[in-house]
Design an enzyme around this catalytic site. Structure first.
Site, PDB file in Angstrom:
ATOM      1  N   LYS A 163      36.059  44.509  32.222  1.00 36.51           N
ATOM      2  CA  LYS A 163      35.057  43.455  32.464  1.00 36.51           C
ATOM      3  C   LYS A 163      33.845  43.957  33.223  1.00 36.51           C
ATOM      4  O   LYS A 163      32.712  43.632  32.864  1.00 36.51           O
ATOM      5  CB  LYS A 163      35.696  42.281  33.239  1.00 36.51           C
ATOM      6  CG  LYS A 163      36.719  41.492  32.463  1.00 36.51           C
ATOM      7  CD  LYS A 163      37.146  40.248  33.203  1.00 36.51           C
ATOM      8  CE  LYS A 163      37.792  40.553  34.524  1.00 36.51           C
ATOM      9  NZ  LYS A 163      39.038  41.342  34.410  1.00 36.51           N
ATOM     10  N   ARG A 185      38.366  31.902  38.021  1.00 40.54           N
ATOM     11  CA  ARG A 185      39.653  32.554  37.793  1.00 40.54           C
ATOM     12  C   ARG A 185      40.755  31.546  37.461  1.00 40.54           C
ATOM     13  O   ARG A 185      41.829  31.937  37.002  1.00 40.54           O
ATOM     14  CB  ARG A 185      40.073  33.352  39.036  1.00 40.54           C
ATOM     15  CG  ARG A 185      39.216  34.571  39.312  1.00 40.54           C
ATOM     16  CD  ARG A 185      39.746  35.338  40.506  1.00 40.54           C
ATOM     17  NE  ARG A 185      38.908  36.471  40.853  1.00 40.54           N
ATOM     18  CZ  ARG A 185      39.033  37.693  40.342  1.00 40.54           C
ATOM     19  NH1 ARG A 185      39.968  37.914  39.435  1.00 40.54           N
ATOM     20  NH2 ARG A 185      38.235  38.667  40.720  1.00 40.54           N
ATOM     21  N   ARG A 212      45.054  56.182  36.235  1.00 46.12           N
ATOM     22  CA  ARG A 212      43.947  56.501  37.147  1.00 46.12           C
ATOM     23  C   ARG A 212      44.439  57.295  38.362  1.00 46.12           C
ATOM     24  O   ARG A 212      45.503  57.029  38.906  1.00 46.12           O
ATOM     25  CB  ARG A 212      43.252  55.214  37.619  1.00 46.12           C
ATOM     26  CG  ARG A 212      42.617  54.454  36.489  1.00 46.12           C
ATOM     27  CD  ARG A 212      41.598  53.449  36.944  1.00 46.12           C
ATOM     28  NE  ARG A 212      42.115  52.426  37.836  1.00 46.12           N
ATOM     29  CZ  ARG A 212      41.476  51.278  38.097  1.00 46.12           C
ATOM     30  NH1 ARG A 212      40.303  51.025  37.540  1.00 46.12           N
ATOM     31  NH2 ARG A 212      42.004  50.394  38.906  1.00 46.12           N
ATOM     32  N   ARG A 245      46.673  55.218  43.586  1.00 47.67           N
ATOM     33  CA  ARG A 245      46.650  54.071  44.487  1.00 47.67           C
ATOM     34  C   ARG A 245      47.803  53.125  44.164  1.00 47.67           C
ATOM     35  O   ARG A 245      48.248  53.035  43.017  1.00 47.67           O
ATOM     36  CB  ARG A 245      45.332  53.297  44.353  1.00 47.67           C
ATOM     37  CG  ARG A 245      44.088  54.089  44.707  1.00 47.67           C
ATOM     38  CD  ARG A 245      42.870  53.183  44.670  1.00 47.67           C
ATOM     39  NE  ARG A 245      42.874  52.332  43.476  1.00 47.67           N
ATOM     40  CZ  ARG A 245      42.205  51.202  43.371  1.00 47.67           C
ATOM     41  NH1 ARG A 245      41.502  50.748  44.377  1.00 47.67           N
ATOM     42  NH2 ARG A 245      42.242  50.502  42.240  1.00 47.67           N
ATOM     43  N   ARG A 254      50.353  41.975  38.577  1.00 46.02           N
ATOM     44  CA  ARG A 254      48.999  41.422  38.413  1.00 46.02           C
ATOM     45  C   ARG A 254      48.845  40.734  37.059  1.00 46.02           C
ATOM     46  O   ARG A 254      48.160  39.716  36.935  1.00 46.02           O
ATOM     47  CB  ARG A 254      47.954  42.531  38.567  1.00 46.02           C
ATOM     48  CG  ARG A 254      47.844  43.082  39.988  1.00 46.02           C
ATOM     49  CD  ARG A 254      46.971  44.317  40.039  1.00 46.02           C
ATOM     50  NE  ARG A 254      45.589  44.036  39.681  1.00 46.02           N
ATOM     51  CZ  ARG A 254      44.697  44.975  39.399  1.00 46.02           C
ATOM     52  NH1 ARG A 254      45.058  46.250  39.404  1.00 46.02           N
ATOM     53  NH2 ARG A 254      43.452  44.657  39.104  1.00 46.02           N
TER      54      ARG A 254
END
Length: 217
Positions: free
Chosen positions: A13, A88, A127, A160, A171
């Site tokens: 996004k 949201r 990542r 992370r 999530r």
């Protein structure tokens, strides 16, 4: 054009918002930017938001919506905007509709970036962040020459907690429960268009712009 961008974490996004806003020549407005601006400038809303954040609590919808109202009332948003990260939830979407009605306008389009859960986990769990310079690499899409070592500064790379598969899965559950219902909400208004968000960034941008052209923008 007045546009909202929605999609799960890892859908791209933020990246697409930049390109689409530039194409439309409208400001990209994210709640993160709004919060940082209000807090750094010490506005009354920023002070109130910081009080909640410092206590480890979520900022109430009312405070967030008032920040969005102030931002949308600024001159650069008069002819259009792209909202990234807000709304949201369906209650926030209803509040946004009322806010815009008070300003004498309404949303034109809601664009959903569509990507399945497996792809989200692949994107985010790959990542790696540099402990030294903070650059983010990707073990598949943007790997370093030597595993776990930053090509830029030579520091160690780490994953992370937010990028670990179990955290991403949580999530995605939260997204399904809280944000995905926006698809039905805006679909019922006839304002929703879905875009395949898989593949190279440039291809996704092309699909988004083509959808905007089809809409007449």
């Amino acid at each position: 054009m007045r546009l909202v961008l929605v999609g799960p974490p890892g859908a791209g996004k933020g990246t697409q918002a930049e390109y689409i806003a530039a194409h439309l020549a409208v400001p990209k407005i994210s709640t993160g930017d709004i919060f940082r601006a209000n807090v750094s400038q010490g506005t009354p809303l920023g002070i109130e938001a910081k009080r909640y954040m410092d206590a480890g609590h979520l900022v109430p919808d009312e405070v967030t919506i008032n920040m969005v109202r102030d931002r949308l009332a600024e001159p650069d948003a008069a002819d259009g905007f792209l909202l990234d990260g807000f709304p949201r939830t369906v209650p926030q979407a209803s509040a946004l509709d009322k806010l815009l009605a008070d300003l004498g306008t309404a949303l034109d389009l809601v664009m959903e970036l569509v990507v399945d859960d497996d792809e989200v986990i692949r994107r985010l769990s790959g990542r790696r962040t540099c402990r030294g310079c903070g650059k983010i690499w990707h073990i598949e899409f943007d790997p370093t020459t030597k595993d776990d070592v930053c090509d830029r500064c030579g520091s160690e790379l780490f994953q992370r907690d937010d990028d670990k598969a179990e955290t991403i899965a949580n999530r995605l559950v939260e997204y399904t429960e809280k944000t995905a219902p926006l698809v039905d909400f805006y679909g019922a208004q006839g304002k929703l268009v879905g875009i395949d968000a898989t593949g190279p960034v440039e291809d996704v941008t092309d699909r988004a712009i083509e959808a905007l052209r089809s809409y007449g923008s």
